[in-house]
Design a protein around this motif. Structure first.
Motif, PDB file in Angstrom:
ATOM      1  N   ASP A 190       0.811  -1.214   0.000  1.00 31.29           N
ATOM      2  CA  ASP A 190       0.000   0.000   0.000  1.00 31.29           C
ATOM      3  C   ASP A 190       0.849   1.270   0.000  1.00 31.29           C
ATOM      4  O   ASP A 190       0.317   2.378   0.112  1.00 31.29           O
ATOM      5  N   HIS A 191       2.161   1.128  -0.126  1.00 30.59           N
ATOM      6  CA  HIS A 191       3.051   2.284  -0.181  1.00 30.59           C
ATOM      7  C   HIS A 191       4.073   2.120  -1.321  1.00 30.59           C
ATOM      8  O   HIS A 191       5.269   2.396  -1.151  1.00 30.59           O
ATOM      9  N   ARG A 192       3.616   1.681  -2.438  1.00 32.41           N
ATOM     10  CA  ARG A 192       4.489   1.545  -3.602  1.00 32.41           C
ATOM     11  C   ARG A 192       3.672   1.873  -4.860  1.00 32.41           C
ATOM     12  O   ARG A 192       2.440   1.773  -4.863  1.00 32.41           O
ATOM     13  N   PRO A 193       4.331   2.276  -5.945  1.00 37.37           N
ATOM     14  CA  PRO A 193       3.595   2.607  -7.173  1.00 37.37           C
ATOM     15  C   PRO A 193       3.094   1.351  -7.887  1.00 37.37           C
ATOM     16  O   PRO A 193       3.587   0.242  -7.651  1.00 37.37           O
ATOM     17  N   ARG A 194       2.118   1.534  -8.735  1.00 35.03           N
ATOM     18  CA  ARG A 194       1.725   0.457  -9.645  1.00 35.03           C
ATOM     19  C   ARG A 194       2.803   0.353 -10.728  1.00 35.03           C
ATOM     20  O   ARG A 194       3.247   1.360 -11.267  1.00 35.03           O
ATOM     21  N   LEU A 195       3.199  -0.867 -11.040  1.00 29.61           N
ATOM     22  CA  LEU A 195       4.352  -1.100 -11.914  1.00 29.61           C
ATOM     23  C   LEU A 195       3.887  -1.603 -13.277  1.00 29.61           C
ATOM     24  O   LEU A 195       3.100  -2.553 -13.370  1.00 29.61           O
ATOM     25  N   TYR A 196       4.399  -0.970 -14.336  1.00 23.10           N
ATOM     26  CA  TYR A 196       4.008  -1.317 -15.703  1.00 23.10           C
ATOM     27  C   TYR A 196       5.237  -1.398 -16.605  1.00 23.10           C
ATOM     28  O   TYR A 196       6.297  -0.833 -16.300  1.00 23.10           O
TER      29      TYR A 196
END
Length: 545
Positions: A351-357
């Motif tokens: 809940d404290h990290r970016p969504r990764l793409y």
């Protein structure tokens, strides 16, 4: 006279291939380009016909008497002139059938004459080259032991010359030349890198605070780093609050090895606070190191700048050359970057990290697809990928296309239950089923007129599946498959893939990137009307390569 100096079967087949080369392919062609293609096609046809003619005599098969043979030669010459004349007369019509589906103006009426004037010297030069090869075969034949049967000696001579030629064209020499070209462009890139001042903002790549030296990234990298919209420009474009987006670029000269460049990219992302953003995208550039601004700008507009992107260079060669000779370029870099970032990302609280793409265009899409294996990320999957213009040799794209749902076209397939992989073109998402996405979203953005995507190495002898009806909206209805010729047309189209108008060929439009990013990254706070307004407001022509 024609009957005495040229092979009649060669002239006939050469004329047929010349005529067929004028028919439409995926992209429009200028007079010069068409003339080169038509000259090459004539020479290839002449060579095949001449070989068949020679083989007939070599096998000792009967031929008609001299007078009949001469008469046939003159008749064939007349037929050849007729075929070439009719084809040139239809050349404008065929070219305009391609241009019309792309909204381009018709060609000039003088185009057929310019095509013929270009094709003639090209064909003669290639035929002369073929003649020199034949002379080389005969020279080697004459040097073989006299005790060897003549036909066996001739075949052995031809095989020796063919083997050496294949080695030169498709082996060590060509690959060595391309690697030398890669090194040359690296040195050129280093010269370019001495121009221009470093960025002033501390979180920009190459600034005085950056871990990446400004003189280790080239022109394309600098454009990527400095050309993105500032927070104020994003707000002006979208009418929504925005922050400064973060862009990181690691050049080939920024570190000594693939692993070192990946670790440098991670360290720079940590330094600038990239893992505090909502979205983090791992970008694989095209072969030259260029990143499509249309893709990154639209992503930053949609997320109000709350985005961090990182690109790592792996080559200096243009993508279509790398695809034909070194298709594995970039895979090691993609894997190293993903592994470094993914290992750090998975250690962060969810809940404290970016969504990764993942993102890649062209050869970058091919490399990006090799970033990881699905079973390696099942325990903590990244959120998705956008791969634009995926090359024909892309593993995931090829597998999904080959295993598409029945009755869906090869140029816009549907795969499986539509929850993991979807295909998109300029028609948008209206045709997509009302099926919710799964945990990982993968979108292939592709145009039916993109030769990088739809080049087919087997087009020499087999009709590509994307030619079946119905056709793509940007493909000429007059395009047909012809053995040998279609292969040559598509190969040339690959080299010219970025010469089409934006929104066709290999030039992807901002409006289509918006549709793709919305599906992959789910930007919050956008209505359908607002998205359509954003598409209209972005000046698409500013993103031409």
């Amino acid at each position: 006279m024609v009957a005495y100096h040229f092979s009649p079967p060669g002239l006939l087949l050469g004329s047929v291939l010349f005529a067929l080369s004028l028919t439409p392919s995926l992209l429009p062609r200028t007079e010069l380009v068409q003339g080169i293609l038509s000259g090459c096609s004539f020479a290839v046809g002449y060579g095949i016909g001449n070989l068949a003619h020679w083989s007939w005599g070599f096998l000792g098969l009967r031929v008609p008497p001299g007078r009949i043979t001469r008469l046939l030669g003159f008749l064939i010459a007349l037929v050849c002139l007729t075929v070439v004349g009719i084809a040139l007369g239809n050349a404008n019509l065929w070219q305009n059938s391609v241009r019309s589906v792309m909204g381009m103006a018709p060609v000039a009426t003088s185009q057929p004459l310019l095509i013929a004037a270009t094709a003639l010297p090209v064909a003669l030069l290639l035929m002369l080259t073929g003649k020199l090869l034949v002379m080389l075969v005969r020279f080697i034949w004459g040097k073989l032991p006299a005790a060897m049967p003549p036909r066996a000696a001739m075949l052995l001579s031809a095989l020796l010359v063919g083997a050496v030629l294949a080695l030169l064209v498709n082996g060590v020499v060509l690959r060595g030349a391309l690697r030398a070209a890669d090194r040359f462009y690296e040195r050129l890139d280093a010269v370019v890198s001495d121009e221009g001042g470093a960025p002033a903002r501390p979180r920009q790549t190459g600034s005085s605070a950056s871990l990446i030296l400004w003189n280790t990234i080239g022109r394309d990298a600098r454009i990527y780093v400095q050309s993105g919209p500032a927070a104020s420009a994003i707000s002006a474009m979208t009418g929504k609050p925005a922050i400064e987006p973060l862009r990181t670029y690691v050049g080939l000269r920024s570190a000594e090895s693939v692993g070192a460049r990946a670790e440098l990219a991670l360290a720079e992302l940590q330094r600038i606070g990239a893992f505090d953003r909502s979205v983090l995208v791992l970008v694989m550039p095209v072969g030259t190191g260029w990143v499509d601004r249309a893709a990154i700008d639209t992503l930053e507009y949609l997320h109000g700048g709350d985005v961090a992107t990182v690109a790592v260079q792996y080559s200096y060669l243009t993508s279509w050359l790398s695809l034909l000779v070194e298709p594995g370029y970039g895979s090691d870099t993609a894997q190293a970057l993903f592994q470094a970032v993914y290992e750090y990302w998975t250690a962060l609280p969810k809940d404290h990290r970016p969504r990764l793409y993942l993102y890649g265009l062209s050869l970058g899409a091919l490399a990006s697809q090799a970033s990881t294996q699905l079973y390696d990320v099942l325990g903590d999957p990244f959120q998705g990928a956008l791969w634009a213009g995926p090359p024909f040799s892309s593993s995931i794209w090829s597998w999904a296309t080959a295993n598409r749902q029945p009755d869906t076209p090869a140029w816009l397939p549907r795969f499986g239950n539509d929850t993991a992989i979807r295909f998109l073109n300029q028609s948008g998402t209206a045709h997509w089923p009302a099926v919710p996405w799964g945990p990982m979203r993968t979108v292939f953005l592709q145009y039916a007129s993109d030769p990088i995507v739809f080049f087919d190495p087997s087009a020499d002898w087999r009709r590509p599946a994307w030619l079946d009806e119905p056709r793509g909206p940007d493909v000429s209805p007059a395009l047909n498959w012809y053995p040998v010729v279609t292969f040559l047309q598509l190969a040339l189209d690959m080299a010219l893939a970025q010469t089409s108008p934006i929104g066709y060929g290999h030039v992807y439009a901002p409006r289509d990137y918006i549709d793709a990013w919305v599906e992959v990254t789910q930007p919050p706070g956008w209505t359908k009307a607002e998205l359509e307004a954003l598409k209209r407001k972005i000046p698409a022509d500013e993103y031409l390569p």
